[in-house]
Motif scaffolding. Structure first.
Motif, PDB file in Angstrom:
ATOM      1  N   THR A 138      48.566  33.883  37.322  1.00 50.49           N
ATOM      2  CA  THR A 138      48.516  32.701  38.194  1.00 50.49           C
ATOM      3  C   THR A 138      47.163  32.677  38.891  1.00 50.49           C
ATOM      4  OG1 THR A 138      49.560  34.052  39.886  1.00 50.49           O
ATOM      5  CG2 THR A 138      50.976  32.470  38.763  1.00 50.49           C
ATOM      6  N   PHE A 139      46.651  31.478  39.055  1.00 46.17           N
ATOM      7  CA  PHE A 139      45.384  31.351  39.760  1.00 46.17           C
ATOM      8  C   PHE A 139      45.433  30.069  40.587  1.00 46.17           C
ATOM      9  CE2 PHE A 139      40.960  30.010  40.200  1.00 46.17           C
ATOM     10  CZ  PHE A 139      40.468  31.147  40.823  1.00 46.17           C
ATOM     11  N   PHE A 140      45.366  30.229  41.900  1.00 50.01           N
ATOM     12  CA  PHE A 140      45.477  29.074  42.776  1.00 50.01           C
ATOM     13  C   PHE A 140      44.125  28.742  43.413  1.00 50.01           C
ATOM     14  CE2 PHE A 140      49.655  31.405  43.290  1.00 50.01           C
ATOM     15  CZ  PHE A 140      50.303  30.657  42.328  1.00 50.01           C
ATOM     16  N   ILE A 166      36.795  41.985  51.347  1.00 49.26           N
ATOM     17  CA  ILE A 166      37.756  43.070  51.560  1.00 49.26           C
ATOM     18  C   ILE A 166      38.713  43.188  50.368  1.00 49.26           C
ATOM     19  CG2 ILE A 166      39.467  41.642  52.789  1.00 49.26           C
ATOM     20  CD1 ILE A 166      39.625  44.038  54.837  1.00 49.26           C
ATOM     21  N   SER A 167      39.230  44.362  50.186  1.00 50.24           N
ATOM     22  CA  SER A 167      40.144  44.629  49.069  1.00 50.24           C
ATOM     23  C   SER A 167      41.327  43.645  49.080  1.00 50.24           C
ATOM     24  CB  SER A 167      40.650  46.067  49.214  1.00 50.24           C
ATOM     25  OG  SER A 167      41.517  46.363  48.188  1.00 50.24           O
ATOM     26  N   GLY A 168      41.658  43.116  47.936  1.00 50.37           N
ATOM     27  CA  GLY A 168      42.817  42.236  47.797  1.00 50.37           C
ATOM     28  C   GLY A 168      42.514  40.769  48.009  1.00 50.37           C
ATOM     29  N   ILE A 169      41.287  40.438  48.377  1.00 49.95           N
ATOM     30  CA  ILE A 169      40.963  39.047  48.707  1.00 49.95           C
ATOM     31  C   ILE A 169      40.860  38.184  47.432  1.00 49.95           C
ATOM     32  CG2 ILE A 169      38.427  39.246  48.782  1.00 49.95           C
ATOM     33  CD1 ILE A 169      40.536  37.481  51.453  1.00 49.95           C
ATOM     34  N   GLY A 170      40.673  38.830  46.277  1.00 48.80           N
ATOM     35  CA  GLY A 170      40.696  38.059  45.017  1.00 48.80           C
ATOM     36  C   GLY A 170      39.409  38.060  44.221  1.00 48.80           C
ATOM     37  N   LYS A 171      38.587  39.083  44.367  1.00 48.63           N
ATOM     38  CA  LYS A 171      37.295  39.123  43.656  1.00 48.63           C
ATOM     39  C   LYS A 171      37.484  39.238  42.141  1.00 48.63           C
ATOM     40  CE  LYS A 171      36.173  42.780  46.038  1.00 48.63           C
ATOM     41  NZ  LYS A 171      37.355  42.838  46.927  1.00 48.63           N
ATOM     42  N   THR A 172      38.361  40.167  41.740  1.00 48.53           N
ATOM     43  CA  THR A 172      38.583  40.358  40.296  1.00 48.53           C
ATOM     44  C   THR A 172      39.155  39.076  39.693  1.00 48.53           C
ATOM     45  OG1 THR A 172      38.985  42.697  40.657  1.00 48.53           O
ATOM     46  CG2 THR A 172      39.834  41.777  38.610  1.00 48.53           C
ATOM     47  N   THR A 173      40.150  38.531  40.364  1.00 51.25           N
ATOM     48  CA  THR A 173      40.813  37.324  39.861  1.00 51.25           C
ATOM     49  C   THR A 173      39.812  36.169  39.754  1.00 51.25           C
ATOM     50  OG1 THR A 173      42.735  38.103  41.093  1.00 51.25           O
ATOM     51  CG2 THR A 173      42.841  35.863  40.272  1.00 51.25           C
ATOM     52  N   SER A 308      39.441  33.900  53.001  1.00 56.58           N
ATOM     53  CA  SER A 308      40.853  33.507  52.878  1.00 56.58           C
ATOM     54  C   SER A 308      41.117  32.521  51.733  1.00 56.58           C
ATOM     55  CB  SER A 308      41.245  32.843  54.203  1.00 56.58           C
ATOM     56  OG  SER A 308      42.409  32.094  54.057  1.00 56.58           O
ATOM     57  N   LEU A 309      42.272  32.650  51.137  1.00 57.37           N
ATOM     58  CA  LEU A 309      42.677  31.683  50.106  1.00 57.37           C
ATOM     59  C   LEU A 309      43.139  30.377  50.765  1.00 57.37           C
ATOM     60  CD1 LEU A 309      43.183  31.185  47.076  1.00 57.37           C
ATOM     61  CD2 LEU A 309      45.376  32.329  47.309  1.00 57.37           C
ATOM     62  N   GLY A 310      43.318  30.403  52.086  1.00 56.11           N
ATOM     63  CA  GLY A 310      43.679  29.187  52.820  1.00 56.11           C
ATOM     64  C   GLY A 310      45.084  28.704  52.466  1.00 56.11           C
ATOM     65  N   SER A 374      48.573  51.533  52.572  1.00 54.69           N
ATOM     66  CA  SER A 374      47.886  52.463  51.669  1.00 54.69           C
ATOM     67  C   SER A 374      46.629  51.807  51.100  1.00 54.69           C
ATOM     68  CB  SER A 374      48.878  52.953  50.616  1.00 54.69           C
ATOM     69  OG  SER A 374      48.496  52.627  49.356  1.00 54.69           O
ATOM     70  N   GLN A 375      46.674  50.495  50.906  1.00 54.95           N
ATOM     71  CA  GLN A 375      45.485  49.759  50.457  1.00 54.95           C
ATOM     72  C   GLN A 375      44.355  49.898  51.479  1.00 54.95           C
ATOM     73  OE1 GLN A 375      45.925  48.174  47.595  1.00 54.95           O
ATOM     74  NE2 GLN A 375      43.841  47.385  47.428  1.00 54.95           N
ATOM     75  N   LEU A 376      44.728  49.782  52.774  1.00 59.00           N
ATOM     76  CA  LEU A 376      43.704  49.847  53.825  1.00 59.00           C
ATOM     77  C   LEU A 376      43.161  51.256  54.027  1.00 59.00           C
ATOM     78  CD1 LEU A 376      45.147  47.455  56.550  1.00 59.00           C
ATOM     79  CD2 LEU A 376      43.148  47.099  55.108  1.00 59.00           C
TER      80      LEU A 376
HETATM   81  N1  LIG Z   1      43.298  32.574  43.577  1.00 56.21           N
HETATM   82  C1  LIG Z   1      44.390  33.341  43.402  1.00 56.21           C
HETATM   83  N2  LIG Z   1      45.552  32.790  42.989  1.00 56.21           N
HETATM   84  C2  LIG Z   1      46.654  33.559  42.828  1.00 56.21           C
HETATM   85  N3  LIG Z   1      46.694  34.888  43.032  1.00 56.21           N
HETATM   86  C3  LIG Z   1      45.567  35.481  43.438  1.00 56.21           C
HETATM   87  C4  LIG Z   1      44.367  34.745  43.638  1.00 56.21           C
HETATM   88  N4  LIG Z   1      43.410  35.601  44.043  1.00 56.21           N
HETATM   89  C5  LIG Z   1      43.991  36.815  44.075  1.00 56.21           C
HETATM   90  N5  LIG Z   1      45.270  36.748  43.708  1.00 56.21           N
HETATM   91  C6  LIG Z   1      46.217  37.872  43.638  1.00 56.21           C
HETATM   92  O1  LIG Z   1      45.936  38.762  44.698  1.00 56.21           O
HETATM   93  C7  LIG Z   1      45.921  40.106  44.258  1.00 56.21           C
HETATM   94  C8  LIG Z   1      44.566  40.730  44.584  1.00 56.21           C
HETATM   95  O2  LIG Z   1      43.552  40.055  43.840  1.00 56.21           O
HETATM   96  P1  LIG Z   1      42.325  40.844  43.216  1.00 56.21           P
HETATM   97  O3  LIG Z   1      42.775  42.063  42.499  1.00 56.21           O
HETATM   98  O4  LIG Z   1      41.555  39.853  42.448  1.00 56.21           O
HETATM   99  O5  LIG Z   1      41.562  41.263  44.539  1.00 56.21           O
HETATM  100  P2  LIG Z   1      40.221  42.087  44.670  1.00 56.21           P
HETATM  101  O6  LIG Z   1      39.408  41.414  45.708  1.00 56.21           O
HETATM  102  O7  LIG Z   1      39.619  42.273  43.330  1.00 56.21           O
HETATM  103  O8  LIG Z   1      40.738  43.486  45.238  1.00 56.21           O
HETATM  104  P3  LIG Z   1      40.023  44.922  45.099  1.00 56.21           P
HETATM  105  O9  LIG Z   1      38.790  44.879  45.948  1.00 56.21           O
HETATM  106  O10 LIG Z   1      41.041  45.876  45.652  1.00 56.21           O
HETATM  107  O11 LIG Z   1      39.736  45.147  43.665  1.00 56.21           O
HETATM  108  C9  LIG Z   1      46.259  40.082  42.777  1.00 56.21           C
HETATM  109  O12 LIG Z   1      47.626  40.369  42.608  1.00 56.21           O
HETATM  110  C10 LIG Z   1      45.977  38.664  42.352  1.00 56.21           C
HETATM  111  O13 LIG Z   1      46.836  38.247  41.342  1.00 56.21           O
END
Ligand SMILES: Nc1ncnc2c1ncn2[C@@H]1O[C@H](COP(=O)(O)OP(=O)(O)OP(=O)(O)O)[C@@H](O)[C@H]1O
Ligand SMILES: [Mg+2]
Length: 460
Positions: A138-140, A166-173, A308-310, A374-376
């Motif tokens: 999913t990608f929003f 920050i970790s989890g914010i969605g960089k990889t996605t 933020s994804l808002g 644990s992520q933090l």
């Molecule tokens: N735009 C988005 N739409 C839907 N889900 C998202 C979106 N961005 C991130 N996510 C979800 O949030 C979670 C974290 O995203 P992601 O792994 O991309 O973060 P990250 O910034 O790469 O974290 P890290 O720094 O720990 O690698 C994942 O489960 C991902 O599916």
């Protein structure tokens, strides 16, 4: 670039290849598309024909242009492809690089990307190798972020982008979604995670294996670097190196490389400074040291800090089947629109509160799920004693404070405090606001809660 110029350039190229000029209808379609408009209805109306007829003509036109420019052209990428081809085609396309205050002549730029330099090394098709990239289900939203990054890469020819946050914010996605969006504009698209901290030598070998396939990989690291740069010059490559923070050390100021990994710094610097037609994206939850220095005006290096994804994060809550939609924005605000934090919290709400968000919000906020904690613990595990003292001090302040207000409040010198604040900010653990010509710092509610529960309860 002027619309007329781009149209004339397209016509010249089509004529050179096919011996025929663009027809009026084709030119009208191109003109509308280049201006970012929906062409079918307008062109059909102007020419008194059906929209279906215009669409067939457009599809024929994209085929002709694909043939001319030797890559798949569509309404989505036609402008970028024409502008780029025109730029490389121009005899005056000499890059002025502010590298050492000298004018650096980019000879490769003066050559058309469609013009083979070495037929054996110029691939005719897209080579895509995403290695162990996670599958995105999913990608929003992130529409504006995607447009900005696409523009930096395809229009502004940015060579190095640090995608930070920050970790989890969605960089990889986001980076994988960007790849999906612009991959057809490249010869090579590569994604690699550095999560197991490979040495530069191992990363270069891995990249060369993708580029050169069967041919022998040199032993010497300088030769490897120079071969990679050569591939980046001769091909349009988009390379994403994810989890770059794994190359950076802990217990020291942010952005410093671990022992044995310092040579990455030189590699990234070369990617930024040497002339080529490719782009390297570095994903990291900590800003590497040299990036700040390189991302000055005129340098083809940019930083993108993802936030933020808002409200689009509502989709995450929706997909977890939570209820009380009227309270979702409050939940998103508390958890900073961080998709991963919201995923953890939504699972918790589902498991313990039957999915009822308003019932969950009656607890003292914010509640930190064990997974979130644990992520933090990863970025916090990297902090120095001075960083931690600043964090603990900030966690106790009801209002944001200026750096000078921390002086004498913790047992560290002003220099140590200033460096600590900067270092924490480079790990994206600090909020900064500008107020009446003064910068004020604070912790967001989740980090404040984490610091309180982890460090204050231990009497720090
Ligand atoms: N735009 C988005 N739409 C839907 N889900 C998202 C979106 N961005 C991130 N996510 C979800 O949030 C979670 C974290 O995203 P992601 O792994 O991309 O973060 P990250 O910034 O790469 O974290 P890290 O720094 O720990 O690698 C994942 O489960 C991902 O599916
Ligand atoms: Mg990631």
């Amino acid at each position: 670039m002027e619309l007329k110029e781009v149209l004339r350039f397209a016509d010249e190229k089509v004529f050179a290849k096919t011996g025929k000029h663009l027809e009026d209808l084709q030119e009208a379609i191109l003109k509308e598309t280049l201006q970012g408009r929906k062409y079918a209805a307008k062109v059909a109306k102007d020419r008194d024909c059906s929209e279906g007829y215009v669409r067939v003509a457009a599809s024929e036109l994209w085929k002709i242009l694909s043939d001319v420019f030797d890559e798949e052209v569509s309404k989505v990428n036609v402008r970028a492809i024409l502008e780029r081809a025109k730029f490389y085609n121009s005899p005056s396309a000499i890059g002025r690089d502010h590298v050492t205050n000298n004018v650096n002549i980019c000879q490769e730029r003066a050559r058309s990307p469609t013009e083979p330099q070495n037929p054996q090394q110029t691939p005719k098709q897209l080579h895509i190798d995403l290695g162990d990239a996670p599958e995105i289900f999913t990608f929003f939203d992130r529409t504006s972020q995607l447009s900005t990054l696409e523009n930096w890469i395809t229009q502004e020819h940015t060579r190095l982008i640090a995608l930070l946050g920050i970790s989890g914010i969605g960089k990889t996605t986001l980076s994988l979604s960007l790849i999906d969006r612009i991959k057809t504009q490249f010869d090579y698209v590569i994604y690699r995670s550095l999560r197991f901290s490979p040495t530069l030598d191992a990363t270069l070998t891995n990249l060369l294996q993708i580029f050169s396939q069967q041919s022998e990989i040199p032993q010497n690291i300088e030769t490897k670097i120079s071969q990679i740069l050569d591939y980046l010059r001769k091909n349009r490559c988009l390379i994403v190196l994810d989890d770059v923070q794994m190359l950076l050390g802990s217990g020291q100021l942010a952005g410093q490389y671990k022992t044995g990994y310092e040579d990455y710094q030189l590699f990234f610097k070369l990617i930024a400074e040497v002339c080529h037609q490719s782009c390297l994206i570095l994903n990291s939850w900590e800003k590497p040291r040299e990036i700040a220095r390189l991302s000055k005006e005129y340098h083809p290096v940019r930083c993108f800090v993802l936030g933020s994804l808002g409200v689009a994060a509502k989709e995450i809550l929706n997909s977890q089947k939570l209820s009380d939609e009227e309270t979702w924005e409050t939940l998103i605000d508390i958890y900073q629109g961080n998709p991963l934090w919201l995923e953890f919290t939504a699972t918790l709400i589902q498991e313990l509160f039957g999915g009822r968000v308003s019932e969950f919000l009656q607890c003292e906020m914010p509640i930190l799920d064990e997974g979130l904690q644990s992520q933090l613990s990863q970025p916090f595990g990297r902090l120095t004693p001075a960083d931690l003292a600043v964090m603990v001090h900030l966690a106790n302040q009801p209002e944001p404070v200026a750096v000078s207000q921390i002086f004498n409040k913790i047992p560290f010198s002003p220099s140590e405090i200033v460096n600590a604040v900067r270092s924490i900010a480079n790990r994206f653990l600090l909020e900064a606001i500008e107020e009446e010509k003064i910068t004020l710092f604070s912790l967001n509610p989740v980090l404040r809660q984490y610091v309180k529960s982890r460090y204050l309860s231990q009497g720090m």
